[in-house]
Design a protein around this motif. Structure first.
Motif, mmCIF file in Angstrom:
data_model
loop_
_atom_site.group_PDB
_atom_site.id
_atom_site.type_symbol
_atom_site.label_atom_id
_atom_site.label_comp_id
_atom_site.label_asym_id
_atom_site.label_seq_id
_atom_site.Cartn_x
_atom_site.Cartn_y
_atom_site.Cartn_z
ATOM 1 N N MET A 225 26.925 8.780 18.499
ATOM 2 C CA MET A 225 25.592 8.246 18.792
ATOM 3 C C MET A 225 24.519 9.146 18.193
ATOM 4 S SD MET A 225 25.894 7.064 22.804
ATOM 5 C CE MET A 225 24.270 6.280 22.804
ATOM 6 N N ASP A 226 23.561 8.512 17.524
ATOM 7 C CA ASP A 226 22.436 9.251 16.944
ATOM 8 C C ASP A 226 22.901 10.429 16.097
ATOM 9 O OD1 ASP A 226 20.651 7.501 18.224
ATOM 10 O OD2 ASP A 226 20.659 8.723 20.041
ATOM 11 N N GLY A 227 23.984 10.199 15.328
ATOM 12 C CA GLY A 227 24.466 11.211 14.394
ATOM 13 C C GLY A 227 25.299 12.320 14.996
ATOM 14 N N LYS A 228 25.742 12.154 16.264
ATOM 15 C CA LYS A 228 26.552 13.194 16.903
ATOM 16 C C LYS A 228 27.698 12.556 17.681
ATOM 17 C CE LYS A 228 22.707 16.438 17.622
ATOM 18 N NZ LYS A 228 21.923 17.182 18.633
ATOM 19 N N LEU A 229 28.832 13.251 17.721
ATOM 20 C CA LEU A 229 29.927 12.794 18.561
ATOM 21 C C LEU A 229 29.514 12.856 20.027
ATOM 22 C CD1 LEU A 229 33.149 14.404 17.045
ATOM 23 C CD2 LEU A 229 32.757 11.965 17.385
ATOM 24 N N VAL A 230 29.917 11.869 20.792
ATOM 25 C CA VAL A 230 29.702 11.882 22.236
ATOM 26 C C VAL A 230 30.848 12.677 22.864
ATOM 27 C CG1 VAL A 230 29.551 10.462 24.306
ATOM 28 C CG2 VAL A 230 28.565 9.643 22.161
ATOM 29 N N ARG A 231 30.518 13.690 23.657
ATOM 30 C CA ARG A 231 31.555 14.534 24.244
ATOM 31 C C ARG A 231 31.524 14.531 25.773
ATOM 32 N NH1 ARG A 231 34.315 17.183 20.526
ATOM 33 N NH2 ARG A 231 33.388 17.752 18.524
ATOM 34 N N GLN B 209 35.458 14.316 27.956
ATOM 35 C CA GLN B 209 36.200 13.049 28.002
ATOM 36 C C GLN B 209 35.329 11.850 27.667
ATOM 37 O OE1 GLN B 209 37.501 13.250 32.192
ATOM 38 N NE2 GLN B 209 36.326 11.374 32.550
ATOM 39 N N ALA B 210 34.033 12.052 27.497
ATOM 40 C CA ALA B 210 33.165 10.917 27.147
ATOM 41 C C ALA B 210 33.567 10.348 25.791
ATOM 42 C CB ALA B 210 31.704 11.351 27.127
ATOM 43 N N GLY B 211 33.737 9.055 25.740
ATOM 44 C CA GLY B 211 34.060 8.391 24.473
ATOM 45 C C GLY B 211 35.528 8.317 24.158
ATOM 46 N N CYS B 212 36.313 9.310 24.588
ATOM 47 C CA CYS B 212 37.678 9.416 24.054
ATOM 48 C C CYS B 212 38.777 8.918 24.989
ATOM 49 C CB CYS B 212 37.964 10.849 23.602
ATOM 50 S SG CYS B 212 38.150 12.035 24.938
ATOM 51 N N ILE B 213 38.429 8.323 26.137
ATOM 52 C CA ILE B 213 39.497 7.808 27.004
ATOM 53 C C ILE B 213 39.333 6.312 27.264
ATOM 54 C CG2 ILE B 213 40.054 10.017 28.071
ATOM 55 C CD1 ILE B 213 38.411 9.130 30.517
ATOM 56 N N GLY B 214 38.856 5.585 26.250
ATOM 57 C CA GLY B 214 38.698 4.142 26.382
ATOM 58 C C GLY B 214 40.000 3.404 26.607
ATOM 59 N N GLY B 215 41.112 3.984 26.183
ATOM 60 C CA GLY B 215 42.406 3.364 26.438
ATOM 61 C C GLY B 215 42.724 3.292 27.919
ATOM 62 N N HIS B 216 41.950 4.036 28.726
ATOM 63 C CA HIS B 216 42.151 4.046 30.169
ATOM 64 C C HIS B 216 41.030 3.327 30.912
ATOM 65 C CE1 HIS B 216 45.632 6.604 29.636
ATOM 66 N NE2 HIS B 216 44.919 7.279 28.761
ATOM 67 N N PHE B 217 40.245 2.507 30.175
ATOM 68 C CA PHE B 217 39.390 1.545 30.855
ATOM 69 C C PHE B 217 40.290 0.680 31.739
ATOM 70 C CE2 PHE B 217 36.255 1.441 27.033
ATOM 71 C CZ PHE B 217 35.507 2.467 27.593
ATOM 72 N N LYS B 218 39.840 0.395 32.945
ATOM 73 C CA LYS B 218 40.652 -0.377 33.883
ATOM 74 C C LYS B 218 40.379 -1.875 33.741
ATOM 75 C CE LYS B 218 41.997 3.515 35.717
ATOM 76 N NZ LYS B 218 43.317 4.084 35.414
ATOM 77 N N ILE B 219 41.450 -2.653 33.651
ATOM 78 C CA ILE B 219 41.294 -4.101 33.663
ATOM 79 C C ILE B 219 41.910 -4.708 34.927
ATOM 80 C CG2 ILE B 219 41.011 -4.421 31.185
ATOM 81 C CD1 ILE B 219 44.335 -5.209 32.674
ATOM 82 N N ASP B 220 42.669 -3.898 35.677
ATOM 83 C CA ASP B 220 43.238 -4.345 36.952
ATOM 84 C C ASP B 220 43.601 -3.103 37.753
ATOM 85 O OD1 ASP B 220 44.580 -5.390 39.087
ATOM 86 O OD2 ASP B 220 46.031 -6.536 37.925
ATOM 87 N N ILE B 221 42.781 -2.782 38.748
ATOM 88 C CA ILE B 221 42.964 -1.546 39.495
ATOM 89 C C ILE B 221 44.302 -1.498 40.233
ATOM 90 C CG2 ILE B 221 41.929 -2.209 41.703
ATOM 91 C CD1 ILE B 221 41.204 1.026 39.746
ATOM 92 N N ASP B 222 44.926 -2.656 40.435
ATOM 93 C CA ASP B 222 46.240 -2.722 41.082
ATOM 94 C C ASP B 222 47.329 -3.129 40.085
ATOM 95 O OD1 ASP B 222 45.284 -2.118 43.714
ATOM 96 O OD2 ASP B 222 44.475 -4.153 43.810
#
Length: 306
Positions: free
Chosen positions: A142-148, A153-166
């Motif tokens: 964002m705005d020319g810089k990596l989000v950290r 962990q900001a930005g880099c754990i999108g694979g662990h977005f929850k689609i079903d908490i159970d």
């Protein structure tokens, strides 16, 4: 500047000698990531010495598929891959074995940096990346810089977005994560637990991965078609959440799963249909050489810090 870059993947370890943003030499070895990283360091050393032959490097770069503190140069989480990595002093290992300084970062962060410096993200100040491989890696710029973030962990754990908490169990210890449904590591369980499995061609496969899924999808196998569409849903959900969170101009998709060429078109369509961006639609691009973006990103980190 010349960087000896090492991408510690869940399936393979990719290594390359990078100069001025170009990978001059490259080699790949199996990661055996279910074992310890310390067991692979000697083989990594031999491979790096081979690609550095007759060439002097200025730095060593490591990427890792987990949360990394790039300032203290420490691996913070492992999630089932190289479980001893948090205990290792890789900076000292680089100094002792090569007499060189080291940079280290999360693999998706490195891949995105490689793309914005030399690839599909060049010219953009705001970008997100999704790497579809053993797991689902993500990164944001964002705005020319990596989000950290405070804890890296900001930005880099999108694979662990929850689609079903159970939902399905994930390697992170939680439930219902996107990669628990569509990561390569989860594909075998997703397929074998389905009621269509016994009659599916996938039941004949010794290894169930996206290559096998592509094979049977093209043969119109009902289970392969079902899982394919479910994976598209998961991948597009991840990308949409990244866009809603980080407001990028471009979404870059990479990783070995993208060798399954039929994925890109429906993935783009699903993202574009379900995204909420009143300003317009971000560009959706596929990395041209996903085997090299991490290596190039490590080189860019070295250029900026050493």
């Amino acid at each position: 500047m010349v960087t000896a870059a090492i991408d510690l993947g869940g399936t393979n370890i990719k290594m390359g000698l990078v100069e001025s943003g170009e990978v001059k030499r490259q080699t790949i070895i199996s990661s055996n990531s279910e074992k310890t990283l310390s067991e692979r360091l000697e083989r990594i050393k031999i491979s790096i010495e081979e690609i550095m032959k007759n060439t002097k490097a200025d730095a060593i770069g490591f990427s890792f598929p987990g949360i990394v503190d790039p300032y203290k140069k420490k691996i913070l989480t492992t999630v089932g891959k190289f479980e001893d990595a948090t205990e290792l002093d890789l900076e000292k290992w680089c100094a002792d074995n090569f007499g060189l300084p080291m940079v280290i970062d999360n693999d998706a962060n490195a891949a995105l940096m490689g793309e914005v410096a030399y690839g599909e993200g060049k010219g953009f100040e705001n970008a997100v990346m999704m790497i579809l491989g053993t797991g689902v890696g993500t990164a944001a710029y964002m705005d020319g810089k990596l989000v950290r973030g405070k804890h890296f962990q900001a930005g880099c754990i999108g694979g662990h977005f929850k689609i079903d908490i159970d939902g399905r169990n994930c390697g992170c210890g939680g439930k219902g994560c996107i990669e628990a449904y569509a990561g390569t590591w989860a594909l075998k369980n997703v397929v074998s637990e389905d009621e269509l499995f016994p009659a599916s061609g996938l039941s004949k496969e010794e290894k169930i991965d996206f290559m096998a899924l592509e094979k049977w999808y093209k043969r119109k196998d009902p289970l392969a078609e079902k899982v394919f569409h479910e994976c598209i849903k998961m991948f597009s959900t991840c990308a949409i959440n990244l866009v809603h969170a980080y407001d990028p101009e471009v979404v870059i998709v990479s990783g070995g799963v993208m060798n399954f060429r039929d994925i890109l078109a429906p993935l783009k369509s699903s993202i574009e249909k379900n995204i909420f961006t009143p300003w317009g639609i971000p560009e959706i691009r596929c990395s041209v050489n996903n085997q090299q973006s991490v290596l190039k990103g490590l080189h860019r980190f070295a250029e900026l810090s050493i």
